[in-house]
Write a protein that holds these residues in place. Sequence first.
Motif, PDB file in Angstrom:
ATOM      1  N   GLN A 234      41.666   6.266  22.607  1.00 30.19           N
ATOM      2  CA  GLN A 234      41.647   7.237  23.704  1.00 30.19           C
ATOM      3  C   GLN A 234      40.662   8.371  23.442  1.00 30.19           C
ATOM      4  O   GLN A 234      39.978   8.828  24.361  1.00 30.19           O
ATOM      5  N   LEU A 235      40.556   8.810  22.198  1.00 26.62           N
ATOM      6  CA  LEU A 235      39.565   9.842  21.874  1.00 26.62           C
ATOM      7  C   LEU A 235      38.155   9.354  22.206  1.00 26.62           C
ATOM      8  O   LEU A 235      37.350  10.095  22.782  1.00 26.62           O
ATOM      9  N   GLY A 236      37.857   8.112  21.836  1.00 20.01           N
ATOM     10  CA  GLY A 236      36.527   7.577  22.080  1.00 20.01           C
ATOM     11  C   GLY A 236      36.195   7.477  23.547  1.00 20.01           C
ATOM     12  O   GLY A 236      35.091   7.844  23.983  1.00 20.01           O
ATOM     13  N   TRP A 237      37.147   6.992  24.345  1.00 19.73           N
ATOM     14  CA  TRP A 237      36.865   6.808  25.772  1.00 19.73           C
ATOM     15  C   TRP A 237      36.872   8.125  26.541  1.00 19.73           C
ATOM     16  O   TRP A 237      36.012   8.359  27.391  1.00 19.73           O
ATOM     17  N   GLY A 241      34.227  10.483  29.204  1.00 19.61           N
ATOM     18  CA  GLY A 241      34.621  10.655  30.596  1.00 19.61           C
ATOM     19  C   GLY A 241      35.327   9.465  31.201  1.00 19.61           C
ATOM     20  O   GLY A 241      35.434   9.359  32.427  1.00 19.61           O
ATOM     21  N   GLN A 242      35.853   8.548  30.359  1.00 21.79           N
ATOM     22  CA  GLN A 242      36.562   7.361  30.830  1.00 21.79           C
ATOM     23  C   GLN A 242      38.031   7.459  30.430  1.00 21.79           C
ATOM     24  O   GLN A 242      38.369   8.078  29.409  1.00 21.79           O
ATOM     25  N   THR A 387      29.800   1.607  24.304  1.00 21.79           N
ATOM     26  CA  THR A 387      31.224   1.339  24.472  1.00 21.79           C
ATOM     27  C   THR A 387      31.961   1.693  23.199  1.00 21.79           C
ATOM     28  O   THR A 387      31.724   1.082  22.160  1.00 21.79           O
ATOM     29  N   PRO A 388      32.874   2.638  23.246  1.00 19.26           N
ATOM     30  CA  PRO A 388      33.589   2.996  22.040  1.00 19.26           C
ATOM     31  C   PRO A 388      34.654   1.998  21.639  1.00 19.26           C
ATOM     32  O   PRO A 388      35.047   1.947  20.484  1.00 19.26           O
ATOM     33  N   SER A 389      35.148   1.204  22.612  1.00 20.42           N
ATOM     34  CA  SER A 389      36.259   0.289  22.389  1.00 20.42           C
ATOM     35  C   SER A 389      37.419   1.039  21.771  1.00 20.42           C
ATOM     36  O   SER A 389      38.198   0.514  21.086  1.00 20.42           O
TER      37      SER A 389
END
Length: 389
Positions: A234-237, A241-242, A387-389
């Motif tokens: 969740q931190l990555g997305w 802004g996703q 994409t952080p996945s």
Amino acid sequence: MSRATGLRDSPQLQVSLTACPAPQDLAPQWRELQAQAEPNFFTDWTWIGCWLEHLGPAHQPALVRVQLGEELVGLGVLVPQRTRRLRWWPSLALHLHATGQRQWDDITIEHNGCLARRGLEDRVHAAVASRLWPLMPSVDQMCLPGVSAGHERWREALPPVACVREISEPAYRVDLSSVRTSGRVFLETVGAPTRATVRRSLRLYQGLGEVLISAAADLPQALHFLERLKHFHQLGWTSRGQPGAFANPMFERFHRRLIATAWPGGQLQLLRVTAGSAEVGYLYNFVEAGQMLAYQSGFNFGLTERNHHPGLVTHALAVQQALDAGLDGYDFLAGQARYKQQLSHQTYTMATFTLHRPSLGLWLERAWRRVRARFTPPASASSPPSTPS
């Protein structure tokens, strides 16, 4: 959909469509056929059973049965969805192992298809594709999400009047059998720039302590790993802004049920990579028929001021672990994240097919799309976001 109907596809092959039994009643049939088939994780009863239990009461799934004489050789579950073309023309669609509603389908089935007896896969899929139209004259769409193999089975069996819309994306895989035959470690089989990046990142992480990959040892630890994966995912997305997969509460609810169900049979792994006491990344992978399927991940991009490529490092260590465990393949599944491309040996296609029955509604929808495309300026060419996945 409660009415049973059957049509002969060949001198022996028959297809029927009935109301889907409750999961506890369908389980024995599915498992019996599964023992005669070559299922992947997404057509294994572990996934299908959890998915059926996950569905809300508003859904009314239908069961597709394919028989060869008196013997059951194929099974699938279709969920109806009433929708509207152009927001006003009524339409009825059937979705294979999905619902057509994002809040339920965010779990993202891949390698989709009917469960079929070994050696009869082509005939089963051809029978379903060709005979569902006569079975359900009120249905004007059938959606097949996440199909990875045998696209021609569906295409070639369709009635000549059927229309097909296809949305495809690449998927990536490592052939561990070939790596094992070569006698090399995994990292020696990737491109020189990727190999150099991983080794440089490992040296940087080793500055924090010993770099280790470990698998959750029991169910409580697996659920703890999932919670930490969720945190980094969740931190990555959200930093981009996703919303992230876990923004949908149904996603996590389904996977907690799935982990509890699949854990006793060793059908999944939750992995953690650490550097000393620091967390580098987490992986949530499925295991089936000698294949490791890399389903979800969470990487710690904020561990240091510099990007130490946690995705590359975490997956590279996981692939080597799968190689050491004797597995035959490491499947990154669909998606164009850069690390998937850098670490993979093979590319294949994951596609969603929508089969349309010709109708006035379809004609109007296509006409509207042509008009809109004509007057909509083309999007500017740009690189997709990482994409952080």
